[in-house]
Scaffold this motif. Sequence first.
Motif, PDB file in Angstrom:
ATOM      1  N   LYS A 154      44.414  16.587  42.289  1.00  0.00           N
ATOM      2  CA  LYS A 154      43.192  17.208  43.162  1.00  0.00           C
ATOM      3  C   LYS A 154      43.306  16.864  44.352  1.00  0.00           C
ATOM      4  CE  LYS A 154      39.349  17.137  39.774  1.00  0.00           C
ATOM      5  NZ  LYS A 154      38.386  16.221  39.223  1.00  0.00           N
ATOM      6  N   TYR A 155      43.954  15.752  44.991  1.00  0.00           N
ATOM      7  CA  TYR A 155      44.339  15.715  46.456  1.00  0.00           C
ATOM      8  C   TYR A 155      45.247  16.843  47.005  1.00  0.00           C
ATOM      9  CZ  TYR A 155      42.996  10.969  46.074  1.00  0.00           C
ATOM     10  OH  TYR A 155      42.200   9.497  46.537  1.00  0.00           O
ATOM     11  N   GLU A 157      45.199  19.937  45.484  1.00  0.00           N
ATOM     12  CA  GLU A 157      44.571  21.238  45.490  1.00  0.00           C
ATOM     13  C   GLU A 157      43.771  21.154  46.673  1.00  0.00           C
ATOM     14  OE1 GLU A 157      41.939  21.334  41.928  1.00  0.00           O
ATOM     15  OE2 GLU A 157      44.032  22.007  40.685  1.00  0.00           O
ATOM     16  N   LEU A 158      43.097  20.194  47.065  1.00  0.00           N
ATOM     17  CA  LEU A 158      42.325  20.150  48.015  1.00  0.00           C
ATOM     18  C   LEU A 158      42.938  20.491  49.255  1.00  0.00           C
ATOM     19  CD1 LEU A 158      39.147  19.220  48.556  1.00  0.00           C
ATOM     20  CD2 LEU A 158      40.145  17.394  49.635  1.00  0.00           C
ATOM     21  N   ALA A 159      44.102  19.743  49.583  1.00  0.00           N
ATOM     22  CA  ALA A 159      45.073  19.956  50.857  1.00  0.00           C
ATOM     23  C   ALA A 159      45.426  21.439  50.736  1.00  0.00           C
ATOM     24  CB  ALA A 159      46.428  19.222  50.534  1.00  0.00           C
ATOM     25  N   LYS A 160      45.512  22.163  49.391  1.00  0.00           N
ATOM     26  CA  LYS A 160      46.009  23.715  49.597  1.00  0.00           C
ATOM     27  C   LYS A 160      44.595  24.511  50.268  1.00  0.00           C
ATOM     28  CE  LYS A 160      47.677  26.015  45.881  1.00  0.00           C
ATOM     29  NZ  LYS A 160      47.658  25.837  44.303  1.00  0.00           N
ATOM     30  N   VAL A 161      43.652  23.995  49.941  1.00  0.00           N
ATOM     31  CA  VAL A 161      42.363  24.719  50.502  1.00  0.00           C
ATOM     32  C   VAL A 161      42.186  24.744  51.906  1.00  0.00           C
ATOM     33  CG1 VAL A 161      39.743  24.507  50.544  1.00  0.00           C
ATOM     34  CG2 VAL A 161      41.001  24.075  48.484  1.00  0.00           C
ATOM     35  N   TYR A 162      42.766  23.304  52.643  1.00  0.00           N
ATOM     36  CA  TYR A 162      42.883  23.608  54.037  1.00  0.00           C
ATOM     37  C   TYR A 162      44.148  24.222  54.648  1.00  0.00           C
ATOM     38  CZ  TYR A 162      39.136  19.771  53.456  1.00  0.00           C
ATOM     39  OH  TYR A 162      38.096  19.284  53.301  1.00  0.00           O
ATOM     40  N   GLU A 163      45.019  24.645  53.736  1.00  0.00           N
ATOM     41  CA  GLU A 163      46.105  25.137  54.185  1.00  0.00           C
ATOM     42  C   GLU A 163      47.039  24.210  55.073  1.00  0.00           C
ATOM     43  OE1 GLU A 163      45.339  29.513  55.037  1.00  0.00           O
ATOM     44  OE2 GLU A 163      43.404  28.528  55.023  1.00  0.00           O
ATOM     45  N   ILE A 164      47.336  23.128  54.655  1.00  0.00           N
ATOM     46  CA  ILE A 164      47.690  22.186  55.709  1.00  0.00           C
ATOM     47  C   ILE A 164      49.375  22.249  55.469  1.00  0.00           C
ATOM     48  CG2 ILE A 164      46.009  20.357  55.567  1.00  0.00           C
ATOM     49  CD1 ILE A 164      47.784  18.486  54.422  1.00  0.00           C
ATOM     50  N   ILE A 173      49.003  12.531  52.863  1.00  0.00           N
ATOM     51  CA  ILE A 173      48.646  12.526  51.446  1.00  0.00           C
ATOM     52  C   ILE A 173      49.736  11.705  50.568  1.00  0.00           C
ATOM     53  CG2 ILE A 173      48.049  13.817  49.470  1.00  0.00           C
ATOM     54  CD1 ILE A 173      46.839  15.687  51.580  1.00  0.00           C
TER      55      ILE A 173
ATOM     56  N   PHE B  90      42.537  29.039  42.959  1.00  0.00           N
ATOM     57  CA  PHE B  90      43.382  27.961  42.185  1.00  0.00           C
ATOM     58  C   PHE B  90      44.068  28.620  41.242  1.00  0.00           C
ATOM     59  CE2 PHE B  90      40.670  24.316  43.402  1.00  0.00           C
ATOM     60  CZ  PHE B  90      41.330  24.118  44.434  1.00  0.00           C
ATOM     61  N   THR B 108      44.044  29.973  47.595  1.00  0.00           N
ATOM     62  CA  THR B 108      42.931  28.958  48.431  1.00  0.00           C
ATOM     63  C   THR B 108      43.022  29.193  49.509  1.00  0.00           C
ATOM     64  OG1 THR B 108      44.737  27.274  48.271  1.00  0.00           O
ATOM     65  CG2 THR B 108      43.337  27.168  46.289  1.00  0.00           C
ATOM     66  N   ASP B 109      41.865  29.102  50.494  1.00  0.00           N
ATOM     67  CA  ASP B 109      41.860  28.910  51.604  1.00  0.00           C
ATOM     68  C   ASP B 109      40.443  28.236  52.104  1.00  0.00           C
ATOM     69  OD1 ASP B 109      39.827  31.164  52.554  1.00  0.00           O
ATOM     70  OD2 ASP B 109      41.482  32.359  51.369  1.00  0.00           O
ATOM     71  N   TRP B 110      40.403  27.856  53.374  1.00  0.00           N
ATOM     72  CA  TRP B 110      39.100  27.259  53.505  1.00  0.00           C
ATOM     73  C   TRP B 110      37.773  27.962  53.888  1.00  0.00           C
ATOM     74  CZ3 TRP B 110      37.069  28.698  58.330  1.00  0.00           C
ATOM     75  CH2 TRP B 110      38.162  29.442  59.330  1.00  0.00           C
ATOM     76  N   PRO B 120      37.986  14.410  45.134  1.00  0.00           N
ATOM     77  CA  PRO B 120      38.892  13.593  45.339  1.00  0.00           C
ATOM     78  C   PRO B 120      38.867  13.246  46.984  1.00  0.00           C
ATOM     79  CG  PRO B 120      39.474  16.055  45.279  1.00  0.00           C
ATOM     80  CD  PRO B 120      37.972  15.708  45.061  1.00  0.00           C
ATOM     81  N   TYR B 122      40.341  11.184  50.112  1.00  0.00           N
ATOM     82  CA  TYR B 122      41.240  10.425  50.414  1.00  0.00           C
ATOM     83  C   TYR B 122      41.137   8.922  50.718  1.00  0.00           C
ATOM     84  CZ  TYR B 122      43.301  15.157  50.804  1.00  0.00           C
ATOM     85  OH  TYR B 122      43.585  16.307  50.492  1.00  0.00           O
ATOM     86  N   TRP B 124      42.749   6.309  51.663  1.00  0.00           N
ATOM     87  CA  TRP B 124      43.272   5.631  52.765  1.00  0.00           C
ATOM     88  C   TRP B 124      42.515   6.042  53.967  1.00  0.00           C
ATOM     89  CZ3 TRP B 124      45.727   8.213  48.846  1.00  0.00           C
ATOM     90  CH2 TRP B 124      46.192   9.713  49.305  1.00  0.00           C
TER      91      TRP B 124
END
Lengths: 254, 292
Positions: A154-155, A157-164, A173, B90, B108-110, B120, B122, B124
């Motif tokens: 999921k980390y 997937e979430l990063a994908k949402v932010y398009e990083i 990450i 997804f 996906t996009d924001w 999830p 982070y 850290w």
Amino acid sequence: MNKPQKKDVFYWFLYFALPLIILIIWESFDRAGKLKPYTMPSLEKLFDTTVEYAKNGQLLTNIGVSVSLVLEGFFLALVTALIIGMLVSLFPKFDTFTDLIIQILKPIPPIAWIPLAILWFGIGQESKIFIIFIGAVFPVFLNTVDGVKTIDKKYFELAKVYEIPKSELIKNIIIPGALPSIMTGIRLGVGNAWVSVVAAEMIGATKGVGYMLSNGRSLSRPDIVILGMLLVGVFGKIMDDILRLLRKKVITWL
Amino acid sequence: MAKLNYNDNFYEPSDELIAVNDLNFKGEEPIVEGEELIAIENVDLEYTGKTGDIKALENINFNIFPGEFVCVLGPSGCGKSTLLKILAGFIQPTSGSVKLDGEEIKGTDWHRGVVFQNPPLYEWFSVRDNVAFGPKMRGIPKEKYIPLTDEYLAKVGLSEFSDKKIYELSGGMKQRVSIARALINDPEILLMDEPFGALDALTRENVQDLTRKIWWDTGKTIFFITHDVEEALLLASRIIVLSKHPGRVIEDIRVNFSRQIVEDCAEDIKFTPEFYKYREKLLKLINSQPQR
């Protein structure tokens, strides 16, 4: 059962009781005249040898040589293991490409590499660094790969949402996510490196703690052998303690 | 405007519940054509399982309008999470299309913020860094995203906890961080996948209230997956019920309880006969699914 607490006197009593009992038994065997000087030294002899070695600088030299070898070999192994570990984790094709050879090399113990290392590099420091490298590289590598693999999907997937971008993904990450496991790998790796240096020095060396062991044996001086063994044990523990502390400092989130 | 096409297996529309036709989210005025935010058309989803192809979703057709709080209800295994994943980008539907503002969702996009059941976060990063992560990664300058982070932390009531580590938070707090983190990107729609399923009853009520308040205050469109009938009734402006194996829309109704709670402070609404009637009806609908 409640565990004894460090602030209690009882804790420290219990902590040192067993070593003390062993020393007492050792001493009483000596007083009963059961120890032969060429198989087991008296405590007094061991103490004298330690003082002698400390005074003539041999203690420091031998330890220094072994520790610096471990640091050099381990550092090489760390860099290699992290780079290959990241490549294997990030590129499945690279994983497949390297998998078989890694699986075959992994079970070969560092000692089994000693003959080849001597043939290749002679009996100088290079062959020892090589052995240490072999000993340390696999634990770090395997734990790096495992660390990346067990990061919560999921980390990502979430990063994908932010398009990083990938570089930020690695920095923010993948590295922190795998770090607890990498730190475990580092501890195991340093432990292995320490074992490897002793083994390598016992076979062909003129300095180092491993040399103390083999030299003590050829001189029939069990006091030197035991002093060497104690040094290996004590410094192994110190290194592990340092790494445990480092882990606590680095990983503040678990 | 794409009509809400109910398929053949659609259950008899009930006379007691208001079926959705052309109402806006406040249930007052008709919706103007072309106003929809998300258009889901003829969506099917199949995946290959051990025993051949399994149909998870079949002929899904509905629109989501700006400002709606859509709750999707259904028994477990009805494909409601799959539907959310399609909206998030997804996964792609096997056939059919999903459009956001008239444009096909390709990945996906924001623009669509997602809140998961086990967020999830982070570990850290601190609470603040987790919330700031999206804007930071999108290259928004520091002097802009720092006040923005403070604003959203305040919105979810976590200002005092901004420097805490994730492991120091309770489940409800984690979920609030997760909501703030999604909202800070100002998404066009907030997708929530059974977000409160793992929380205890008191905490759940707490975050439900917060979610409702955010919806009402910001006018955000929310798409919310749940299997809890009561939760759906307490939050939604519209409830869509999915059937099991394959997931099909079997009911699509307008509900008003959430609005009444905020507007009239009708906190005891779940003890009214009206609420019971809806609850019974929906429960019956869900339980009438053939067990397999």
